[in-house]
Design a protein around this motif. Structure first.
Motif, PDB file in Angstrom:
ATOM      1  N   MET A   1       0.822  -1.205   0.000  1.00 24.07           N
ATOM      2  CA  MET A   1       0.000   0.000   0.000  1.00 24.07           C
ATOM      3  C   MET A   1       0.862   1.264   0.000  1.00 24.07           C
ATOM      4  O   MET A   1       0.547   2.245  -0.677  1.00 24.07           O
ATOM      5  CB  MET A   1      -0.931  -0.011   1.216  1.00 24.07           C
ATOM      6  N   LEU A   2       1.951   1.235   0.758  1.00 27.90           N
ATOM      7  CA  LEU A   2       2.854   2.386   0.771  1.00 27.90           C
ATOM      8  C   LEU A   2       3.503   2.572  -0.600  1.00 27.90           C
ATOM      9  O   LEU A   2       3.604   3.700  -1.104  1.00 27.90           O
ATOM     10  CB  LEU A   2       3.921   2.196   1.849  1.00 27.90           C
ATOM     11  N   ALA A   3       3.942   1.461  -1.196  1.00 32.53           N
ATOM     12  CA  ALA A   3       4.553   1.551  -2.523  1.00 32.53           C
ATOM     13  C   ALA A   3       3.548   2.040  -3.552  1.00 32.53           C
ATOM     14  O   ALA A   3       3.871   2.864  -4.426  1.00 32.53           O
ATOM     15  CB  ALA A   3       5.113   0.188  -2.932  1.00 32.53           C
ATOM     16  N   ARG A   4       2.316   1.552  -3.467  1.00 28.18           N
ATOM     17  CA  ARG A   4       1.284   1.983  -4.405  1.00 28.18           C
ATOM     18  C   ARG A   4       1.014   3.482  -4.278  1.00 28.18           C
ATOM     19  O   ARG A   4       0.862   4.184  -5.285  1.00 28.18           O
ATOM     20  CB  ARG A   4       0.005   1.200  -4.140  1.00 28.18           C
ATOM     21  N   GLU A   5       0.952   3.977  -3.032  1.00 25.66           N
ATOM     22  CA  GLU A   5       0.707   5.402  -2.814  1.00 25.66           C
ATOM     23  C   GLU A   5       1.844   6.248  -3.386  1.00 25.66           C
ATOM     24  O   GLU A   5       1.601   7.283  -4.029  1.00 25.66           O
ATOM     25  CB  GLU A   5       0.555   5.671  -1.316  1.00 25.66           C
ATOM     26  N   LEU A   6       3.088   5.814  -3.181  1.00 26.97           N
ATOM     27  CA  LEU A   6       4.228   6.558  -3.703  1.00 26.97           C
ATOM     28  C   LEU A   6       4.222   6.580  -5.230  1.00 26.97           C
ATOM     29  O   LEU A   6       4.522   7.617  -5.845  1.00 26.97           O
ATOM     30  CB  LEU A   6       5.534   5.948  -3.179  1.00 26.97           C
ATOM     31  N   VAL A   7       3.903   5.437  -5.843  1.00 29.93           N
ATOM     32  CA  VAL A   7       3.845   5.388  -7.310  1.00 29.93           C
ATOM     33  C   VAL A   7       2.745   6.305  -7.828  1.00 29.93           C
ATOM     34  O   VAL A   7       2.930   7.037  -8.806  1.00 29.93           O
ATOM     35  CB  VAL A   7       3.624   3.939  -7.777  1.00 29.93           C
ATOM     36  N   GLU A   8       1.584   6.272  -7.161  1.00 32.64           N
ATOM     37  CA  GLU A   8       0.468   7.103  -7.587  1.00 32.64           C
ATOM     38  C   GLU A   8       0.793   8.586  -7.414  1.00 32.64           C
ATOM     39  O   GLU A   8       0.457   9.418  -8.278  1.00 32.64           O
ATOM     40  CB  GLU A   8      -0.777   6.743  -6.789  1.00 32.64           C
ATOM     41  N   VAL A   9       1.458   8.935  -6.320  1.00 33.94           N
ATOM     42  CA  VAL A   9       1.836  10.330  -6.086  1.00 33.94           C
ATOM     43  C   VAL A   9       2.815  10.795  -7.152  1.00 33.94           C
ATOM     44  O   VAL A   9       2.695  11.907  -7.689  1.00 33.94           O
ATOM     45  CB  VAL A   9       2.449  10.475  -4.680  1.00 33.94           C
ATOM     46  N   ARG A  10       3.773   9.940  -7.466  1.00 35.92           N
ATOM     47  CA  ARG A  10       4.747  10.307  -8.499  1.00 35.92           C
ATOM     48  C   ARG A  10       4.067  10.495  -9.847  1.00 35.92           C
ATOM     49  O   ARG A  10       4.401  11.414 -10.606  1.00 35.92           O
ATOM     50  CB  ARG A  10       5.817   9.218  -8.593  1.00 35.92           C
ATOM     51  N   ARG A  11       3.084   9.643 -10.153  1.00 36.08           N
ATOM     52  CA  ARG A  11       2.360   9.782 -11.414  1.00 36.08           C
ATOM     53  C   ARG A  11       1.577  11.085 -11.454  1.00 36.08           C
ATOM     54  O   ARG A  11       1.592  11.814 -12.461  1.00 36.08           O
ATOM     55  CB  ARG A  11       1.419   8.594 -11.599  1.00 36.08           C
ATOM     56  N   ARG A  12       0.874  11.398 -10.339  1.00 30.93           N
ATOM     57  CA  ARG A  12       0.081  12.636 -10.302  1.00 30.93           C
ATOM     58  C   ARG A  12       0.966  13.869 -10.414  1.00 30.93           C
ATOM     59  O   ARG A  12       0.619  14.835 -11.097  1.00 30.93           O
ATOM     60  CB  ARG A  12      -0.750  12.689  -9.009  1.00 30.93           C
ATOM     61  N   ARG A  13       2.105  13.840  -9.724  1.00 33.62           N
ATOM     62  CA  ARG A  13       3.006  14.989  -9.803  1.00 33.62           C
ATOM     63  C   ARG A  13       3.545  15.163 -11.212  1.00 33.62           C
ATOM     64  O   ARG A  13       3.681  16.298 -11.702  1.00 33.62           O
ATOM     65  CB  ARG A  13       4.151  14.823  -8.807  1.00 33.62           C
ATOM     66  N   GLY A  14       3.875  14.062 -11.872  1.00 37.41           N
ATOM     67  CA  GLY A  14       4.363  14.150 -13.241  1.00 37.41           C
ATOM     68  C   GLY A  14       3.323  14.747 -14.171  1.00 37.41           C
ATOM     69  O   GLY A  14       3.643  15.585 -15.022  1.00 37.41           O
ATOM     70  N   THR A  15       2.066  14.320 -13.994  1.00 35.67           N
ATOM     71  CA  THR A  15       0.987  14.871 -14.809  1.00 35.67           C
ATOM     72  C   THR A  15       0.799  16.359 -14.548  1.00 35.67           C
ATOM     73  O   THR A  15       0.622  17.156 -15.485  1.00 35.67           O
ATOM     74  CB  THR A  15      -0.326  14.121 -14.526  1.00 35.67           C
ATOM     75  N   THR A  16       0.847  16.738 -13.274  1.00 34.84           N
ATOM     76  CA  THR A  16       0.668  18.145 -12.919  1.00 34.84           C
ATOM     77  C   THR A  16       1.799  19.003 -13.468  1.00 34.84           C
ATOM     78  O   THR A  16       1.569  20.104 -13.999  1.00 34.84           O
ATOM     79  CB  THR A  16       0.589  18.298 -11.394  1.00 34.84           C
ATOM     80  N   ARG A  17       3.025  18.521 -13.364  1.00 32.15           N
ATOM     81  CA  ARG A  17       4.155  19.293 -13.870  1.00 32.15           C
ATOM     82  C   ARG A  17       4.110  19.422 -15.398  1.00 32.15           C
ATOM     83  O   ARG A  17       4.463  20.470 -15.949  1.00 32.15           O
ATOM     84  CB  ARG A  17       5.470  18.648 -13.428  1.00 32.15           C
ATOM     85  N   ALA A  18       3.671  18.351 -16.053  1.00 25.38           N
ATOM     86  CA  ALA A  18       3.535  18.432 -17.514  1.00 25.38           C
ATOM     87  C   ALA A  18       2.471  19.465 -17.888  1.00 25.38           C
ATOM     88  O   ALA A  18       2.643  20.233 -18.854  1.00 25.38           O
ATOM     89  CB  ALA A  18       3.172  17.066 -18.074  1.00 25.38           C
TER      90      ALA A  18
END
Length: 312
Positions: free
Chosen positions: A108-125
């Protein structure tokens, strides 16, 4: 296995309904949100540490290889004090259950970190599309503060490397200079305290264990208390009234004074700023912080006490 059962009893006591509900209903965290966040973190750390130490002892009781590794430096008297050689049949199932819980928590922790990284990448793009970098050779205009051309009044902190404080032109037109300073101070308060990591942890635990009252209350209270803590940071610099007015102006279109559950926190924050309650006295704050800090030592005390007694 007596120590393992005692550790799990502590888990049941802290993770059950009464303990988190009592802390949720307490009024003092509203006056000291930073201390309240620390108490919640210590309670969660205690439960996780109890489960981890119970898993290690359970595995040592079931598997001889694990026992040899864990108790390799210890004299025979210490190993005998834990009475691991006569593990009951149910110890295997309990150890497997604890191992599964540990694996699920990690997932669950790994999933949250992956999801956060994906959202941040989308936001920065998205931000790069709306505010592209200047061509090479020209002075770079983007710094810690990024201003977006948008009539929608908003401001937020985007964690990461590099971190970015974003504010729209709608917010610049709607807020006075002092109100804008309060909003930016609020967002910087989130950044300095690393509230994003605390939110990710609480979300991962609540998602992975939705029926554990401690984790669900921890998630809800974390989302609430981090906002109160950032409000306090802004009000100490800019004043309670200025911060409250900035909050109203920036969120008026969202229904800041609405009774809807999604907007209720905004109304509570405004009321809290307009009618601030006195903080706890320094002695009370120190005692509460110290007591919370000592709670995670309980599983360590329970775990090592038989060995220390045997050595004595």
């Amino acid at each position: 296995m007596t120590v393992t059962l005692l550790l799990l009893s502590v888990v049941a006591l802290m993770a059950a309904v009464p303990t988190p509900r009592a802390l949720t209903r307490a009024e003092w965290p509203d006056r000291e949100p930073v201390v309240g966040l620390w108490v919640w973190q210590c309670l969660v750390a205690t439960v996780l540490l109890c489960c981890l130490t119970a898993l290690v002892l359970g595995a040592a009781a079931v598997f001889q290889t694990v026992r040899d590794q864990v108790f390799a430096p210890a004299p025979p008297a210490v190993t005998a004090a834990y009475d691991l050689s006569a593990a009951p049949v149910w110890a295997v199932g309990l150890t497997v259950l604890l191992a599964g819980g540990a694996a699920w928590t990690t997932a669950m922790l790994a999933r949250e970190l992956v999801e956060v990284r994906r959202r941040r990448g989308t936001t920065r793009a998205h931000l790069r599309e709306r505010a592209p970098e200047l061509p090479a050779g020209l002075p770079r205009s983007r710094g810690p503060l990024l201003v977006l051309e948008d009539d929608y009044p908003d401001a937020w902190w985007l964690p990461g490397h590099p971190a970015q404080l974003v504010v729209t032109t709608g917010a610049l037109h709607k807020l006075t200079d002092h109100q804008l300073d309060a909003v930016l101070t609020h967002e910087r308060g989130h950044a300095r305290a690393h509230h994003d990591w605390l939110l990710h942890l609480s979300t991962a635990l609540a998602t992975g264990f939705p029926r554990v009252p401690l984790f669900s209350h921890f998630c809800d209270q974390t989302r609430r208390l981090v906002e109160l803590a950032a409000d306090d940071t802004a009000s100490r610099r800019c004043g309670h009234l200025t911060t409250a007015l900035a909050l109203i102006e920036l969120n008026q279109h969202r229904g800041v004074l609405s009774c809807a559950s999604t907007h209720r926190l905004l109304g509570e924050r405004v009321d809290r700023l307009l009618e601030p309650k006195p903080r706890l006295n320094p002695r009370h704050r120190a005692l509460t912080t110290t007591a919370a800090t000592l709670i995670p030592l309980l599983p360590l005390l329970i775990t090592f006490l038989p060995g220390i007694t045997a050595l004595g």
